[in-house]
Write an enzyme that holds these catalytic residues in place. Structure first.
Site, mmCIF file in Angstrom:
data_model
loop_
_atom_site.group_PDB
_atom_site.id
_atom_site.type_symbol
_atom_site.label_atom_id
_atom_site.label_comp_id
_atom_site.label_asym_id
_atom_site.label_seq_id
_atom_site.Cartn_x
_atom_site.Cartn_y
_atom_site.Cartn_z
ATOM 1 N N HIS A 184 3.802 -8.960 -0.206
ATOM 2 C CA HIS A 184 3.017 -7.887 -0.471
ATOM 3 C C HIS A 184 2.503 -7.482 -0.215
ATOM 4 O O HIS A 184 1.743 -5.671 -0.333
ATOM 5 C CB HIS A 184 2.810 -7.869 -1.861
ATOM 6 C CG HIS A 184 1.829 -9.026 -2.428
ATOM 7 N ND1 HIS A 184 1.655 -10.280 -2.049
ATOM 8 C CD2 HIS A 184 0.392 -8.385 -2.406
ATOM 9 C CE1 HIS A 184 0.055 -10.999 -2.224
ATOM 10 N NE2 HIS A 184 -0.167 -9.149 -2.589
ATOM 11 N N HIS A 203 -2.660 -3.645 1.662
ATOM 12 C CA HIS A 203 -2.545 -4.011 0.066
ATOM 13 C C HIS A 203 -0.992 -3.612 -0.031
ATOM 14 O O HIS A 203 -0.881 -2.288 -0.923
ATOM 15 C CB HIS A 203 -3.006 -4.790 -0.648
ATOM 16 C CG HIS A 203 -2.135 -5.418 -2.171
ATOM 17 N ND1 HIS A 203 -1.865 -4.271 -3.270
ATOM 18 C CD2 HIS A 203 -2.716 -6.844 -2.576
ATOM 19 C CE1 HIS A 203 -1.431 -5.674 -3.764
ATOM 20 N NE2 HIS A 203 -1.971 -6.752 -3.460
#
Length: 161
Positions: A67, A82
């Site tokens: 992620h 992120h």
């Protein structure tokens, strides 16, 4: 350690890692990012699922959950991208990393793809912070863009000088 690595005379420009709407980090609805606990930065609400390197760098971190992606410039600037909020819980589903740890990447190179619709449906938010995780150690001036929209690999979002 990073102060010694960073060449203060050299300006470092970080380009948009995604195409989308520019969001002030303070407006990210997650205290870790919004209160800048991870470092100074900016965020983007993505329009598509492509993440590019914002600068020439080396990939230094790819979590098992895919992620996020961490990179470091030759000057020691550490950057974390992120994708979305609370996306660690997706356990890698919807993410495709196109690079490996230790790989050198060029600004604008696609480093990750993700399924934006899947993230919209299964994560808390799609807003994607880009933070300089060692910004406090660098002792550099950081200028943020005034742009409201950005294009991946083209729009300058942050400048360190």
């Amino acid at each position: 350690m990073f102060k010694k690595l960073f060449n203060k005379s050299k300006k470092v420009e970080l380009l948009a890692p995604l195409t989308g709407k520019v969001v002030a980090l303070e407006d990210v609805p997650d205290p870790v990012f919004g209160q800048k606990m991870m470092g100074e930065g900016i965020a983007i609400t993505p329009e598509n699922g492509k993440v590019v390197a914002p600068v020439d760098a080396t990939i230094v971190q790819i979590p098992e959950t895919k992620h996020a992606i961490g990179m470091r410039t030759n000057d020691g600037v550490e950057i974390l991208i992120h994708v979305g909020l609370e996306t660690v819980g997706l356990k890698g589903e919807g993410f495709n990393i196109l690079v490996k740890e230790g790989e050198k990447v060029a600004a604008g190179q696609i480093v990750m793809e993700f399924d934006l619709n899947y993230i919209r449906e299964n994560a808390e938010n799609t807003v994607t912070p880009m933070v300089i995780t060692n910004s406090k150690e660098l002792d550099q001036s950081i200028q943020l863009t005034n742009e409201k929209q950005c294009e991946a690999g083209k729009t300058s979002l942050l400048t360190l000088s």
